[in-house]
Design a protein around this motif. Structure first.
Motif, short mmCIF file in Angstrom:
data_model
loop_
_atom_site.label_atom_id
_atom_site.label_comp_id
_atom_site.label_asym_id
_atom_site.label_seq_id
_atom_site.Cartn_x
_atom_site.Cartn_y
_atom_site.Cartn_z
N SER A 170 0.84 -1.20 0.00
CA SER A 170 0.00 0.00 0.00
C SER A 170 0.87 1.24 0.00
CB SER A 170 -0.90 0.02 1.25
OG SER A 170 -1.61 1.24 1.31
N SER A 171 0.38 2.29 -0.65
CA SER A 171 1.08 3.58 -0.63
C SER A 171 0.53 4.47 0.47
CB SER A 171 0.91 4.29 -1.97
OG SER A 171 -0.45 4.65 -2.16
N GLY A 172 -0.59 4.05 1.06
CA GLY A 172 -1.26 4.88 2.05
C GLY A 172 -2.30 5.79 1.42
N SER A 173 -2.49 5.68 0.12
CA SER A 173 -3.49 6.49 -0.58
C SER A 173 -4.89 6.12 -0.09
CB SER A 173 -3.41 6.24 -2.09
OG SER A 173 -4.57 6.71 -2.74
N THR A 174 -5.71 7.13 0.12
CA THR A 174 -7.10 6.86 0.53
C THR A 174 -7.86 6.14 -0.57
OG1 THR A 174 -7.76 9.05 -0.25
CG2 THR A 174 -7.20 8.86 2.09
N PHE A 175 -7.44 6.31 -1.82
CA PHE A 175 -8.11 5.64 -2.94
C PHE A 175 -8.06 4.12 -2.79
CE2 PHE A 175 -6.46 9.52 -5.30
CZ PHE A 175 -7.67 10.18 -5.27
N GLU A 176 -6.95 3.60 -2.28
CA GLU A 176 -6.79 2.15 -2.16
C GLU A 176 -7.86 1.54 -1.26
OE1 GLU A 176 -2.66 1.29 -1.16
OE2 GLU A 176 -2.07 2.91 -2.51
N GLU A 177 -8.14 2.18 -0.16
CA GLU A 177 -9.18 1.67 0.75
C GLU A 177 -10.56 1.88 0.14
OE1 GLU A 177 -10.81 -0.30 3.79
OE2 GLU A 177 -8.67 -0.10 3.45
N GLN A 178 -10.80 3.04 -0.44
CA GLN A 178 -12.11 3.35 -0.99
C GLN A 178 -12.48 2.45 -2.16
OE1 GLN A 178 -11.60 7.49 -1.93
NE2 GLN A 178 -11.87 8.16 0.18
N MET A 179 -11.50 2.10 -2.98
CA MET A 179 -11.78 1.32 -4.20
C MET A 179 -11.32 -0.13 -4.11
SD MET A 179 -11.13 4.06 -7.23
CE MET A 179 -9.83 5.11 -6.60
N ALA A 180 -10.87 -0.56 -2.94
CA ALA A 180 -10.50 -1.96 -2.68
C ALA A 180 -9.43 -2.50 -3.62
CB ALA A 180 -11.74 -2.86 -2.72
N TYR A 181 -8.27 -1.84 -3.62
CA TYR A 181 -7.15 -2.34 -4.41
C TYR A 181 -5.85 -2.06 -3.66
CZ TYR A 181 -5.81 2.36 -6.03
OH TYR A 181 -5.38 3.66 -6.10
N SER A 182 -4.78 -2.67 -4.14
CA SER A 182 -3.44 -2.46 -3.58
C SER A 182 -2.60 -1.67 -4.58
CB SER A 182 -2.76 -3.81 -3.31
OG SER A 182 -3.49 -4.55 -2.36
N ARG A 183 -1.69 -0.87 -4.08
CA ARG A 183 -0.77 -0.14 -4.96
C ARG A 183 0.00 -1.14 -5.81
NH1 ARG A 183 -1.33 3.19 -7.48
NH2 ARG A 183 -2.22 4.28 -5.71
N ALA A 184 0.44 -2.23 -5.16
CA ALA A 184 1.17 -3.27 -5.89
C ALA A 184 0.87 -4.61 -5.26
CB ALA A 184 2.67 -2.99 -5.86
N VAL A 185 1.00 -5.65 -6.07
CA VAL A 185 0.86 -7.02 -5.59
C VAL A 185 2.07 -7.80 -6.08
CG1 VAL A 185 -0.50 -9.15 -5.71
CG2 VAL A 185 -1.67 -6.94 -5.59
N VAL A 186 2.71 -8.49 -5.14
CA VAL A 186 3.84 -9.35 -5.48
C VAL A 186 3.31 -10.78 -5.50
CG1 VAL A 186 6.12 -10.16 -4.77
CG2 VAL A 186 5.43 -7.80 -4.27
N ASP A 187 3.59 -11.48 -6.58
CA ASP A 187 3.21 -12.89 -6.71
C ASP A 187 4.42 -13.62 -7.26
OD1 ASP A 187 2.08 -15.36 -7.08
OD2 ASP A 187 0.28 -14.61 -8.08
#
Length: 129
Positions: free
Chosen positions: A8-25
């Motif tokens: 997470s970047s700490g952006s409020t958008f991430e929580e509001q729109m249910a996504y992660s800044r990045a995903v490591v797989d």
């Protein structure tokens, strides 16, 4: 099976729109579309070149948290509401990816907030020992 890590970047958008800044797989890092917001202050400049620079700084921060870097980017997608402004971003693109030269695409489309002039998404491959 590899463990999925969310960044997470700490952006409020991430929580509001249910996504992660990045995903490591495993060895892959998928960085979400990233805009020119300074996520610490939740501010954005009106200048597209400054926004592009901030996009790359935000992406670099996410990649660093993922154990990767801009040097590991294999694919980049640029989204701009006004395609005619894209050439203004090219020097910034060369600054951050000039040696890497990933596969790339530019799309002209509307963005979620009218203040956003560019959004950048990347995929990177971590150097896993």
């Amino acid at each position: 099976m590899s463990k999925r890590i969310r960044i997470s970047s700490g952006s409020t958008f991430e929580e509001q729109m249910a996504y992660s800044r990045a995903v490591v797989d495993g060895e892959w890092v998928f960085v979400s579309g990233t805009t020119g917001f300074d996520y610490t202050a939740m501010t954005i400049t009106d200048d597209i070149v400054a926004q592009a620079d901030q996009c790359f700084r935000n992406i670099d921060a996410a990649l660093q948290q993922a154990g990767s870097s801009l040097a590991d980017v294999v694919r980049v997608t640029y989204v701009l509401p006004d395609a005619s402004l894209f050439p203004q971003c090219w020097p910034v693109m060369r600054q951050y990816l000039g040696e890497v030269k990933p596969a790339a695409m530019m799309i002209s489309a509307g963005l979620a907030d009218p203040r956003m002039k560019i959004e950048i998404e990347v995929t990177a491959r971590r150097q896993v020992a």
